[in-house]
Design a protein around this motif. Structure first.
Motif, PDB file in Angstrom:
ATOM      1  N   HIS A   1       0.806  -1.212   0.000  1.00 20.70           N
ATOM      2  CA  HIS A   1       0.000   0.000   0.000  1.00 20.70           C
ATOM      3  C   HIS A   1       0.844   1.270   0.000  1.00 20.70           C
ATOM      4  CE1 HIS A   1      -3.407  -2.619   0.671  1.00 20.70           C
ATOM      5  NE2 HIS A   1      -2.817  -3.126   1.742  1.00 20.70           N
ATOM      6  N   CYS A   2       2.145   1.105  -0.059  1.00 19.97           N
ATOM      7  CA  CYS A   2       3.046   2.255  -0.083  1.00 19.97           C
ATOM      8  C   CYS A   2       3.302   2.686  -1.530  1.00 19.97           C
ATOM      9  CB  CYS A   2       4.369   1.892   0.590  1.00 19.97           C
ATOM     10  SG  CYS A   2       5.550   3.238   0.699  1.00 19.97           S
ATOM     11  N   SER A   3       3.603   3.962  -1.719  1.00 23.59           N
ATOM     12  CA  SER A   3       3.955   4.462  -3.050  1.00 23.59           C
ATOM     13  C   SER A   3       5.479   4.490  -3.159  1.00 23.59           C
ATOM     14  CB  SER A   3       3.382   5.868  -3.256  1.00 23.59           C
ATOM     15  OG  SER A   3       3.692   6.350  -4.539  1.00 23.59           O
ATOM     16  N   TYR A   4       6.045   3.406  -3.659  1.00 24.52           N
ATOM     17  CA  TYR A   4       7.504   3.255  -3.675  1.00 24.52           C
ATOM     18  C   TYR A   4       8.130   4.112  -4.769  1.00 24.52           C
ATOM     19  CZ  TYR A   4       6.558  -0.646  -0.606  1.00 24.52           C
ATOM     20  OH  TYR A   4       6.126  -1.404   0.445  1.00 24.52           O
ATOM     21  N   GLN A   5       9.252   4.741  -4.428  1.00 27.31           N
ATOM     22  CA  GLN A   5       9.998   5.526  -5.400  1.00 27.31           C
ATOM     23  C   GLN A   5      11.110   4.721  -6.051  1.00 27.31           C
ATOM     24  OE1 GLN A   5       9.848   9.168  -2.380  1.00 27.31           O
ATOM     25  NE2 GLN A   5      10.843   9.770  -4.262  1.00 27.31           N
ATOM     26  N   HIS A   6      11.549   3.671  -5.365  1.00 27.51           N
ATOM     27  CA  HIS A   6      12.642   2.841  -5.864  1.00 27.51           C
ATOM     28  C   HIS A   6      12.244   1.380  -5.711  1.00 27.51           C
ATOM     29  CE1 HIS A   6      15.232   6.428  -5.702  1.00 27.51           C
ATOM     30  NE2 HIS A   6      14.647   6.663  -4.545  1.00 27.51           N
ATOM     31  N   ILE A   7      12.367   0.607  -6.805  1.00 27.03           N
ATOM     32  CA  ILE A   7      12.038  -0.821  -6.793  1.00 27.03           C
ATOM     33  C   ILE A   7      13.231  -1.591  -7.328  1.00 27.03           C
ATOM     34  CG2 ILE A   7      10.516  -2.609  -7.707  1.00 27.03           C
ATOM     35  CD1 ILE A   7       8.289  -0.520  -7.813  1.00 27.03           C
ATOM     36  N   ILE A   8      13.767  -2.473  -6.505  1.00 24.24           N
ATOM     37  CA  ILE A   8      14.973  -3.237  -6.846  1.00 24.24           C
ATOM     38  C   ILE A   8      14.578  -4.651  -7.239  1.00 24.24           C
ATOM     39  CG2 ILE A   8      17.305  -3.824  -6.119  1.00 24.24           C
ATOM     40  CD1 ILE A   8      16.606  -0.842  -5.676  1.00 24.24           C
ATOM     41  N   LEU A   9      14.909  -5.070  -8.449  1.00 22.94           N
ATOM     42  CA  LEU A   9      14.712  -6.463  -8.857  1.00 22.94           C
ATOM     43  C   LEU A   9      15.945  -7.257  -8.439  1.00 22.94           C
ATOM     44  CD1 LEU A   9      13.246  -6.166 -12.479  1.00 22.94           C
ATOM     45  CD2 LEU A   9      12.014  -6.421 -10.317  1.00 22.94           C
ATOM     46  N   SER A  10      15.739  -8.191  -7.531  1.00 19.91           N
ATOM     47  CA  SER A  10      16.835  -8.995  -6.994  1.00 19.91           C
ATOM     48  C   SER A  10      16.588 -10.455  -7.359  1.00 19.91           C
ATOM     49  CB  SER A  10      16.901  -8.830  -5.473  1.00 19.91           C
ATOM     50  OG  SER A  10      17.975  -9.543  -4.910  1.00 19.91           O
ATOM     51  N   PRO A  11      17.379 -11.028  -8.266  1.00 20.68           N
ATOM     52  CA  PRO A  11      17.120 -12.418  -8.654  1.00 20.68           C
ATOM     53  C   PRO A  11      17.102 -13.388  -7.482  1.00 20.68           C
ATOM     54  CG  PRO A  11      18.661 -11.402 -10.180  1.00 20.68           C
ATOM     55  CD  PRO A  11      18.478 -10.437  -9.049  1.00 20.68           C
ATOM     56  N   HIS A  12      18.034 -13.185  -6.544  1.00 19.25           N
ATOM     57  CA  HIS A  12      18.162 -14.111  -5.422  1.00 19.25           C
ATOM     58  C   HIS A  12      18.184 -13.362  -4.099  1.00 19.25           C
ATOM     59  CE1 HIS A  12      20.373 -16.008  -8.903  1.00 19.25           C
ATOM     60  NE2 HIS A  12      19.350 -16.829  -8.709  1.00 19.25           N
ATOM     61  N   LEU A  13      18.090 -14.119  -3.042  1.00 20.33           N
ATOM     62  CA  LEU A  13      18.127 -13.582  -1.691  1.00 20.33           C
ATOM     63  C   LEU A  13      19.576 -13.232  -1.334  1.00 20.33           C
ATOM     64  CD1 LEU A  13      15.789 -16.394  -0.496  1.00 20.33           C
ATOM     65  CD2 LEU A  13      15.203 -13.985  -0.164  1.00 20.33           C
ATOM     66  N   ASP A  14      20.000 -12.053  -1.674  1.00 21.53           N
ATOM     67  CA  ASP A  14      21.302 -11.440  -1.328  1.00 21.53           C
ATOM     68  C   ASP A  14      21.762 -10.453  -2.397  1.00 21.53           C
ATOM     69  OD1 ASP A  14      22.357 -13.103  -3.365  1.00 21.53           O
ATOM     70  OD2 ASP A  14      23.646 -14.255  -2.018  1.00 21.53           O
ATOM     71  N   ASP A  15      21.218 -10.544  -3.612  1.00 25.65           N
ATOM     72  CA  ASP A  15      21.733  -9.723  -4.713  1.00 25.65           C
ATOM     73  C   ASP A  15      21.554  -8.228  -4.483  1.00 25.65           C
ATOM     74  OD1 ASP A  15      22.759 -11.741  -6.464  1.00 25.65           O
ATOM     75  OD2 ASP A  15      20.692 -12.278  -6.960  1.00 25.65           O
ATOM     76  N   ALA A  16      20.422  -7.816  -3.939  1.00 28.31           N
ATOM     77  CA  ALA A  16      20.188  -6.384  -3.737  1.00 28.31           C
ATOM     78  C   ALA A  16      21.166  -5.808  -2.729  1.00 28.31           C
ATOM     79  CB  ALA A  16      18.748  -6.152  -3.287  1.00 28.31           C
ATOM     80  N   ALA A  17      21.338  -6.480  -1.615  1.00 26.90           N
ATOM     81  CA  ALA A  17      22.259  -5.972  -0.588  1.00 26.90           C
ATOM     82  C   ALA A  17      23.690  -5.963  -1.093  1.00 26.90           C
ATOM     83  CB  ALA A  17      22.156  -6.834   0.672  1.00 26.90           C
ATOM     84  N   LEU A  18      24.100  -7.025  -1.762  1.00 27.28           N
ATOM     85  CA  LEU A  18      25.461  -7.106  -2.280  1.00 27.28           C
ATOM     86  C   LEU A  18      25.760  -6.008  -3.291  1.00 27.28           C
ATOM     87  CD1 LEU A  18      25.825 -10.964  -2.776  1.00 27.28           C
ATOM     88  CD2 LEU A  18      27.485  -9.542  -1.550  1.00 27.28           C
ATOM     89  N   SER A  19      24.812  -5.726  -4.157  1.00 25.80           N
ATOM     90  CA  SER A  19      25.077  -4.864  -5.305  1.00 25.80           C
ATOM     91  C   SER A  19      24.739  -3.397  -5.074  1.00 25.80           C
ATOM     92  CB  SER A  19      24.316  -5.380  -6.527  1.00 25.80           C
ATOM     93  OG  SER A  19      24.691  -6.713  -6.830  1.00 25.80           O
ATOM     94  N   CYS A  20      23.680  -3.123  -4.326  1.00 25.33           N
ATOM     95  CA  CYS A  20      23.270  -1.718  -4.160  1.00 25.33           C
ATOM     96  C   CYS A  20      22.682  -1.442  -2.786  1.00 25.33           C
ATOM     97  CB  CYS A  20      22.305  -1.302  -5.263  1.00 25.33           C
ATOM     98  SG  CYS A  20      20.878  -2.384  -5.512  1.00 25.33           S
TER      99      CYS A  20
END
Length: 278
Positions: free
Chosen positions: A10-29
Motif C-alpha cells: 500500500h506504499c507508493s515506492y519511489q525505488h524498486i529493486i529487482l533482486s534475482p536471489h536472496l542477497d543480490d540487492a544488498a550485495l550490489s546496491c
C-alpha cells in the motif's frame, strides 16, 4: 514489511529493486537502498527466486554441491535464506516482495546442471522469462513513476540475465546495477557491457554514510558467504573468515567506483534512449 502479493502493498515506492536471489540487492546496491530510505524515499526489494524446491525433487550434482557449500540440507535452504533476507531488509529499512519463483538449479535441473550452463545462455524454454515479463508489467502498472533497478547480468548467471532483459522492455525510468561479487573480477563488467551493446551511460552514487549498513546487510546472508568467497573470489575461506573476504572485496570495489570527493560509491547504468532497448 514482507509481502507475497502485490495487492498487499500500500506504499507508493519511489525505488524498486529487482533482486534475482536472496542477497543480490544488498550485495550490489545496499548502500543506495539505505540512502534512499534515510532520505524518506520508500524502497521495495522484489526478490524473484524465493520458492523452496519440491520435497521429492531429484537434485543435480550442482545443486547438491551448493547445498554442501551452504552447509544446509535441501529442506532448510529456503527457510534459512528467507530468514536471512528479513534481517537484511530490516537493516536497510526496505520493504520486500517475494515473487515465489524457483532458482535455476531447481527450476530446470536437467538444463542448468553445471556451472557452465548456469552461467551460460538462458534456455529458450525457461519459464522464468514469462514470469518476469508479467511481473515487470504489473510493477510498472502499479508504480508508474518508480525507478526500477535491475541486475546488469555481470557474471552471466541465467537468472540475472533474464531479469536484466525483462527490465529492458519496461517503459519509464530503469537503471541497471553492477552485480556483485561478479563485477569484482577483472574484465567481467567490460565483457557484459560489450555483450549487451546497449546505449547506456554510467551513474555513480556516493554511499559513504551508508557503507556500514550495506556491509551489515550483506553479513546477514551468512549461509551464502563461504560459497561466494570460494567460487567468485577464489578464497576458500571458512564460514567465519568468508564475511571479511566478502567485505574487503565490496569495500575495495566501492572505493574504485566512488565519485570524486567520496570514499565509497555504487555505480548504475542508465539507458540513453527512451523505451525498450532489446
Amino acid at each position: 514489511m514482507i509481502a507475497l502479493y502485490l495487492s498487499e502493498l500500500h506504499c507508493s515506492y519511489q525505488h524498486i529493486i529487482l533482486s534475482p536471489h536472496l542477497d543480490d540487492a544488498a550485495l550490489s546496491c545496499g548502500g543506495s537502498i539505505a540512502a534512499a530510505v534515510a532520505a524518506g524515499e520508500p524502497v521495495l526489494v522484489v526478490t524473484i527466486c524465493t520458492a523452496a524446491p519440491p520435497i521429492d525433487a531429484e537434485f543435480s550434482p550442482l545443486a547438491q554441491h551448493f547445498h554442501a557449500e551452504w552447509g544446509l540440507p535441501p529442506t532448510a535452504v529456503m527457510q534459512t535464506r528467507l530468514a536471512e533476507e528479513r534481517v537484511a531488509l530490516a537493516i536497510l529499512g526496505a520493504d520486500g516482495l517475494w515473487v515465489g519463483a524457483l532458482d535455476a538449479i531447481y527450476r530446470l535441473p536437467q538444463v542448468y546442471h553445471s556451472r557452465e550452463t548456469l552461467f551460460g545462455m538462458p534456455d529458450p524454454s525457461d519459464p522464468l522469462a514469462a514470469t518476469l515479463r508479467e511481473l515487470c508489467n504489473h510493477l510498472r502498472s502499479r508504480f508508474p513513476h518508480a525507478t526500477i533497478y535491475a541486475p546488469l547480468g555481470v557474471g552471466n548467471h541465467v537468472d540475472h540475465q533474464l531479469a536484466c532483459h525483462a527490465a529492458a522492455q519496461m517503459p519509464g525510468p530503469v537503471m541497471w546495477y553492477e552485480d556483485l561479487p561478479y563485477a569484482v573480477r577483472a574484465g567481467e563488467l567490460e565483457r557484459r557491457l560489450a555483450q549487451l551493446d546497449w546505449p547506456l551511460r554510467p551513474l555513480v552514487r556516493a554511499i559513504d554514510e551508508r557503507m556500514t549498513a550495506r556491509l551489515a546487510a550483506i553479513a546477514a546472508y551468512a549461509s551464502q558467504l563461504a560459497e561466494l568467497s570460494h567460487s567468485q573470489l577464489g578464497h576458500a575461506a571458512t564460514a567465519a573468515e568468508a564475511g571479511e573476504v566478502i567485505n574487503a572485496a565490496v569495500r575495495d570495489y566501492a572505493h574504485r567506483v566512488a565519485p570524486p570527493g567520496a570514499l565509497y560509491g555504487e555505480r548504475f547504468w542508465v539507458r540513453t534512449t527512451t523505451g525498450a532497448i532489446c
